[in-house]
Motif scaffolding. Sequence first.
Motif, PDB file in Angstrom:
ATOM      1  N   ARG A 221     -26.208 -39.582 -12.184  1.00 30.67           N
ATOM      2  CA  ARG A 221     -25.755 -38.208 -11.927  1.00 30.67           C
ATOM      3  C   ARG A 221     -24.860 -38.151 -10.686  1.00 30.67           C
ATOM      4  N   SER A 222     -25.178 -38.971  -9.679  1.00 25.59           N
ATOM      5  CA  SER A 222     -24.399 -38.914  -8.440  1.00 25.59           C
ATOM      6  C   SER A 222     -23.039 -39.598  -8.580  1.00 25.59           C
ATOM      7  N   THR A 223     -22.959 -40.655  -9.384  1.00 22.96           N
ATOM      8  CA  THR A 223     -21.698 -41.379  -9.534  1.00 22.96           C
ATOM      9  C   THR A 223     -20.827 -40.818 -10.642  1.00 22.96           C
ATOM     10  N   GLY A 224     -21.444 -40.164 -11.628  1.00 19.45           N
ATOM     11  CA  GLY A 224     -20.684 -39.665 -12.769  1.00 19.45           C
ATOM     12  C   GLY A 224     -20.311 -40.743 -13.773  1.00 19.45           C
ATOM     13  N   GLN A 225     -21.045 -41.847 -13.779  1.00 19.32           N
ATOM     14  CA  GLN A 225     -20.691 -42.961 -14.653  1.00 19.32           C
ATOM     15  C   GLN A 225     -21.304 -42.857 -16.043  1.00 19.32           C
ATOM     16  N   GLY A 226     -21.997 -41.768 -16.337  1.00 17.15           N
ATOM     17  CA  GLY A 226     -22.593 -41.637 -17.656  1.00 17.15           C
ATOM     18  C   GLY A 226     -23.358 -40.354 -17.825  1.00 17.15           C
TER      19      GLY A 226
ATOM     20  N   ALA B 205     -26.170 -37.257 -25.716  1.00 15.19           N
ATOM     21  CA  ALA B 205     -25.579 -38.015 -24.616  1.00 15.19           C
ATOM     22  C   ALA B 205     -24.573 -39.037 -25.132  1.00 15.19           C
ATOM     23  N   VAL B 206     -24.888 -39.693 -26.246  1.00 13.62           N
ATOM     24  CA  VAL B 206     -23.951 -40.667 -26.817  1.00 13.62           C
ATOM     25  C   VAL B 206     -22.664 -39.981 -27.247  1.00 13.62           C
ATOM     26  N   ARG B 207     -22.796 -38.840 -27.915  1.00 11.45           N
ATOM     27  CA  ARG B 207     -21.590 -38.118 -28.336  1.00 11.45           C
ATOM     28  C   ARG B 207     -20.743 -37.721 -27.139  1.00 11.45           C
ATOM     29  N   ALA B 208     -21.384 -37.342 -26.039  1.00  9.17           N
ATOM     30  CA  ALA B 208     -20.646 -36.916 -24.851  1.00  9.17           C
ATOM     31  C   ALA B 208     -19.832 -38.066 -24.266  1.00  9.17           C
ATOM     32  N   VAL B 209     -20.444 -39.241 -24.114  1.00  7.11           N
ATOM     33  CA  VAL B 209     -19.701 -40.353 -23.492  1.00  7.11           C
ATOM     34  C   VAL B 209     -18.630 -40.903 -24.432  1.00  7.11           C
ATOM     35  N   LEU B 210     -18.891 -40.896 -25.729  1.00  5.11           N
ATOM     36  CA  LEU B 210     -17.874 -41.400 -26.660  1.00  5.11           C
ATOM     37  C   LEU B 210     -16.685 -40.454 -26.762  1.00  5.11           C
ATOM     38  N   ALA B 211     -16.917 -39.181 -26.500  1.00 10.24           N
ATOM     39  CA  ALA B 211     -15.836 -38.197 -26.591  1.00 10.24           C
ATOM     40  C   ALA B 211     -14.881 -38.271 -25.411  1.00 10.24           C
ATOM     41  N   ASP B 212     -15.328 -38.815 -24.286  1.00 12.42           N
ATOM     42  CA  ASP B 212     -14.470 -38.841 -23.084  1.00 12.42           C
ATOM     43  C   ASP B 212     -14.767 -40.104 -22.272  1.00 12.42           C
ATOM     44  N   ARG B 213     -14.564 -41.265 -22.877  1.00 12.08           N
ATOM     45  CA  ARG B 213     -14.949 -42.526 -22.242  1.00 12.08           C
ATOM     46  C   ARG B 213     -14.220 -42.770 -20.931  1.00 12.08           C
ATOM     47  N   GLU B 214     -12.934 -42.463 -20.891  1.00 13.06           N
ATOM     48  CA  GLU B 214     -12.149 -42.789 -19.696  1.00 13.06           C
ATOM     49  C   GLU B 214     -12.608 -41.989 -18.491  1.00 13.06           C
ATOM     50  N   ARG B 215     -13.090 -40.776 -18.710  1.00 15.49           N
ATOM     51  CA  ARG B 215     -13.584 -39.989 -17.577  1.00 15.49           C
ATOM     52  C   ARG B 215     -14.787 -40.665 -16.927  1.00 15.49           C
TER      53      ARG B 215
END
Length: 531
Positions: free
Chosen positions: A440-445, A459-469
């Motif tokens: 949560r503090s780094t924003g890495q996932g 959570a998986v859908r969220a990271v796959l939708a915006d991987r570069e962020r």
Amino acid sequence: MPGRIVMLVDNGVNGDSRVQKQARSAADAGWEVVLLGRSPTGVAQSWQLGGAQVRLLPMPEPLFRKRHQYKRAWLRWPLGYPPNGIAEYRAQQVAAWRADLRFRGAQLELAARAGRRNRAAELWHRARLGVADLAGRWVWVRTKMHNRGMYARRYRNPWDRGYTFFWQKVLGDGAWRRLEPGLWDYELAYGPVVDELAPDLIHANDFRMLGVGARAKIRAQAAGRQVKLVWDAHEFLPGIRPWQPNIRWLPAMRAHEREYAPYADAVVTVSDALADLLRAEHRLAEQPAVVLNAPAVEHAPDGSDDSVPDLRQRCGLGLDVPLVVYSGSAAEQRGLRTMVDALPELPGVHTALVVNPDLQYVRKLVAHARKIGVADRVHVLPYVSHWQVVPFLAGADAGAIPIHHWPNHEIALITKFFEYAHARLPLVVSDVKTMAGTVRSTGQGEVFRARDVADYARAVRAVLADRERYRAAYDRPGLLTGWTWTAQAEILTGVYRRLLAGTGESAEITGPPPTLADTLDALPLPAAARR
């Protein structure tokens, strides 16, 4: 040469990246290093790991078996085979008989096709098949009763509670000698080899090896030779999940750890939270040094870039297929079932499990994936060399850590966390305290509720939708630099140098640092993790 270091670990070394990195780094720093592990085959093995020598020792386990496993359970399982190997012999005997009958059946079939049918022989063959089937069932019943008598006892009845209580009162921390005498099997396998090597420093990994190292240190001192002992605590023993519901096991292991912890000249561990718990539990005079389980990509052999396997190629997937990876130990509490159960809610998403494929748990998980219709999207892959892990994992789109709430899971950034980070993978982690807070503090996932399939899928859908962020979090200056084995090796070798220079002080029992209760209260663990 600064001196000789003997490292002790209770496994076959391969697959334990922490001990491999320790051995190589110490050897690179100039020490003569011998890493002693346990042979999984029962045959002695040896190889070089960088400048360190690895030796795997055969370890017979006669004391690991409980007394009742040497006796026949006449009253409870009267038909069970005696514990003398006859059960295995009978099962193999019936299997051989059936193989012979299959061969005879094939002969009769060929004779019938050639026009030489012998109906009397065929009737006799069918009768023999029936008898073999009955014999097989009889052997199965007797073997089942044998196994129940030998292995089904759970050590949680009033007799076992009374037995445990009695020896704890009579022997105190020495009660492990009665409760889990199998710990002596480690001493008898490792102890003579350690004495023969005559080390200047012993690095004992985890609680089983602590006793081996402490006893070797005392024997050396009695012989007029000074040896330093480093205890590397990988987990908090009171918070560990026992491998079976055995009321003897955990009290025995804790007693063993308490008896020998005072002999450690220095303690190292894997996280600040665990260091606090260890100091409170054992009333250590100094705070344990923290050596994170960071990856060591610098340990790759020269010219090895082309030899790193391709994750997607092994899964048979193209670059356009979403892929979530899990790498590490496979067990129920690791949460892999959550990853599989979520696949029906994640159309097109594949899951790669880099685990030991031979484990029964993994086979059951694959069978479950087949049952719910997602087996074609679950890829079970074997481990790779520790220096290959990061580039291997980099082929995925996200890394998952779906572990359940358990005290040791709450307090550490585990190895795969750092491996995923160096592979620049967006993370999907359960809401265990330390990792969730870091993510949560780094924003890495993204963080999801442990065991919650729907929330994991979200959570998986969220990271796959915006991987570069999420990957952009790794661009923060200094973030990945501190998460390298190079930085951690400096801490570890600093401990070695301090002790071998004669400036180290034993982590003797003293008082009063914070109590264990105070330390646990300071950790906001979920209620389920405190049980």
